[in-house]
Write an enzyme that holds these catalytic residues in place. Structure first.
Site, mmCIF file in Angstrom:
data_model
loop_
_atom_site.group_PDB
_atom_site.id
_atom_site.type_symbol
_atom_site.label_atom_id
_atom_site.label_comp_id
_atom_site.label_asym_id
_atom_site.label_seq_id
_atom_site.Cartn_x
_atom_site.Cartn_y
_atom_site.Cartn_z
ATOM 1 N N ASP A 1 -0.152 8.521 15.477
ATOM 2 C CA ASP A 1 -0.535 7.196 15.950
ATOM 3 C C ASP A 1 0.388 6.801 17.097
ATOM 4 O O ASP A 1 1.166 7.625 17.606
ATOM 5 C CB ASP A 1 -0.484 6.181 14.803
ATOM 6 C CG ASP A 1 0.948 5.864 14.359
ATOM 7 O OD1 ASP A 1 1.879 6.593 14.753
ATOM 8 O OD2 ASP A 1 1.128 4.875 13.619
ATOM 9 N N TRP A 49 0.829 -1.218 0.000
ATOM 10 C CA TRP A 49 0.000 0.000 0.000
ATOM 11 C C TRP A 49 0.859 1.262 0.000
ATOM 12 O O TRP A 49 0.341 2.353 0.071
ATOM 13 C CB TRP A 49 -0.923 0.007 1.220
ATOM 14 C CG TRP A 49 -0.214 -0.247 2.511
ATOM 15 C CD1 TRP A 49 0.465 0.653 3.284
ATOM 16 C CD2 TRP A 49 -0.081 -1.503 3.184
ATOM 17 N NE1 TRP A 49 0.999 0.044 4.388
ATOM 18 C CE2 TRP A 49 0.680 -1.275 4.356
ATOM 19 C CE3 TRP A 49 -0.543 -2.793 2.912
ATOM 20 C CZ2 TRP A 49 0.981 -2.303 5.250
ATOM 21 C CZ3 TRP A 49 -0.234 -3.804 3.798
ATOM 22 C CH2 TRP A 49 0.522 -3.557 4.950
ATOM 23 N N GLU A 52 -5.036 1.205 6.086
ATOM 24 C CA GLU A 52 -5.043 1.893 7.374
ATOM 25 C C GLU A 52 -6.045 1.283 8.345
ATOM 26 O O GLU A 52 -5.786 1.172 9.553
ATOM 27 C CB GLU A 52 -5.323 3.385 7.185
ATOM 28 C CG GLU A 52 -4.188 4.155 6.529
ATOM 29 C CD GLU A 52 -2.908 4.140 7.335
ATOM 30 O OE1 GLU A 52 -2.974 3.980 8.574
ATOM 31 O OE2 GLU A 52 -1.832 4.265 6.728
ATOM 32 N N GLN A 99 -4.841 -1.538 15.328
ATOM 33 C CA GLN A 99 -4.792 -2.633 16.310
ATOM 34 C C GLN A 99 -4.225 -3.924 15.735
ATOM 35 O O GLN A 99 -4.437 -4.995 16.307
ATOM 36 C CB GLN A 99 -6.209 -2.907 16.877
ATOM 37 C CG GLN A 99 -6.947 -1.709 17.384
ATOM 38 C CD GLN A 99 -6.326 -1.119 18.630
ATOM 39 O OE1 GLN A 99 -5.657 -1.822 19.377
ATOM 40 N NE2 GLN A 99 -6.539 0.153 18.856
ATOM 41 N N SER A 114 -9.303 -6.909 24.397
ATOM 42 C CA SER A 114 -8.779 -5.644 24.918
ATOM 43 C C SER A 114 -9.401 -5.247 26.258
ATOM 44 O O SER A 114 -8.724 -4.711 27.128
ATOM 45 C CB SER A 114 -8.993 -4.524 23.895
ATOM 46 O OG SER A 114 -10.369 -4.401 23.577
ATOM 47 N N CYS A 152 12.634 3.373 16.997
ATOM 48 C CA CYS A 152 12.250 3.842 18.339
ATOM 49 C C CYS A 152 11.132 2.951 18.875
ATOM 50 O O CYS A 152 10.002 3.389 19.091
ATOM 51 C CB CYS A 152 11.811 5.305 18.266
ATOM 52 S SG CYS A 152 11.659 6.133 19.862
ATOM 53 N N TYR A 183 -6.692 10.374 12.862
ATOM 54 C CA TYR A 183 -5.455 9.775 12.362
ATOM 55 C C TYR A 183 -5.658 9.200 10.961
ATOM 56 O O TYR A 183 -4.868 9.463 10.043
ATOM 57 C CB TYR A 183 -4.948 8.665 13.290
ATOM 58 C CG TYR A 183 -4.011 7.746 12.553
ATOM 59 C CD1 TYR A 183 -2.702 8.145 12.275
ATOM 60 C CD2 TYR A 183 -4.450 6.520 12.051
ATOM 61 C CE1 TYR A 183 -1.849 7.344 11.534
ATOM 62 C CE2 TYR A 183 -3.599 5.711 11.308
ATOM 63 C CZ TYR A 183 -2.306 6.133 11.058
ATOM 64 O OH TYR A 183 -1.475 5.349 10.302
#
Length: 352
Positions: free
Chosen positions: A133, A21, A34, A39, A300, A187, A115
């Site tokens: 994000d 993509w 996206e 998640q 979750s 990071c 987002y």
């Protein structure tokens, strides 16, 4: 271009991931990617994206599909409201006749937040919209030493402002991809490679020894325990399933006969037997076989503790209120949760 943006983009050109993509300006493909990656890790979402695009190559194909089929293609990804919202938004776009090119219209699509709207508009149209994000929160909080909780109203406003200020407005798509990949690969949440980081000489968290403490979250999710007792009713060559409805987990996914209790039950618990007898009567041909008990399934906000049983009826049972009777050989056609898929796999394995 700022030094921060310059270093990120230089790093990105050397380290970017080759993803299907990425090399496109098609807003539909970007939108699908996206939503899938919300998640979901890239490694897991990659194959789903490829299969999804093969079956639904454009928004009109997706809009015309039945929801059950869309859910089946989503099976295993979890957070199934994403698929329902995706399908609803596709119908909305199809009515408009084309994918929207205005940020506010993109944001108005069902299931699209700030987002996702920023990602679509920057990647597809090169609009100067900063994405924020989890990866971006982490990079910015560490580099600038921001300890405002990212899940607070103040934190969301602060990070949105900082992200917008740092955005390379001449190359917004490249910059946004760069900072997200930087957070995903360099990071990282745990054990980031700070020694070989191009931002090490200006990173506030590294200088202060606070890398492992940023970003900060203030809210802890309350976890609820639920106890499911799934019963695979075998009646001849058929079984019973139902579609879950209401505002609960796994909405519009299918499942076998279910008894939910407020606490765990012991094997052959009298409450379970009584509820089965209330439905099927006190039949002499009714044999309840435990398949697997004490299965823990973590979501979750909930932990499901599940017991799996098989109920064998020697005589044909034609109808079960609230359920539909289906041939066992057709079970694979129905979208189910990972937990139910695990149960069906156990039941349908040879020699189980």
């Amino acid at each position: 271009m700022s030094e921060f943006a310059d270093k990120l983009i230089s790093w990105y050109k050397e380290n970017k991931r080759d993803l299907p993509w990425r090399d496109t300006r098609d807003p539909y493909r970007i939108w699908i990617s996206e939503i899938i990656l919300q998640q979901t890790r890239v490694a897991q979402g990659y194959d789903y994206f490829v299969r999804f695009m093969q079956r639904f190559p454009d928004v009109f194909t997706l809009a015309e599909a039945e929801e059950d089929e869309v859910m089946k293609y989503w099976q295993g990804l979890g957070y199934y409201s994403r698929a329902r919202n995706l399908h609803a938004a596709a119908k909305q776009i199809a009515e408009w006749g084309a994918f929207p090119t205005d940020y506010k219209e993109v944001l108005s699509l069902k299931g699209v937040g700030e987002y996702t709207a920023a990602a679509i508009c920057s990647f597809a149209y090169d609009m100067p919209c900063a994405v924020v994000d989890g990866n971006v929160y982490r990079v910015l909080s560490r580099w600038l030493g921001i300890d405002t909780p990212i899940d607070s109203t103040e934190g969301k406003k602060q990070f949105a402002l900082v992200a917008s200020e740092l955005l390379d407005r001449q190359h917004p798509a490249t910059y946004n991809q760069a900072i997200m990949d930087f957070g995903a690969l360099q990071c990282t949440p745990a054990s980031p490679d700070c020694l070989r980081c191009p931002l090490a000489d200006s990173c506030v968290a590294l200088a202060a020894g606070k890398v492992d403490r940023l970003p900060v979250k203030q809210h802890k999710t309350k976890i609820t325990n639920r106890y499911f007792h799934y019963i695979y009713v075998r009646t001849g060559e058929c079984t019973f399933i139902r579609k879950r409805t209401g505002n609960d987990i796994w909405k519009n996914l299918y499942e076998p006969f279910l008894i939910e209790t407020e606490e765990a039950l012991s094997e052959n618990d009298a409450m379970l037997i009584q509820q089965l007898q209330d439905v099927f009567g006190k039949r002499t041909d009714m044999f309840l076989r435990p398949v697997k008990r004490g299965v823990k399934h973590v979501l979750s906000h909930r932990v499901i503790y599940a017991d799996f049983y098989e109920l064998v009826l020697s005589e044909e049972w034609e109808a079960l209120e609230g359920y539909q009777k289906v041939p066992i050989e057709d079970l694979h056609k129905f979208a189910v949760s990972n937990l139910v898929y695990q149960f069906f796999s156990l039941i349908l394995e040879p020699n189980n």
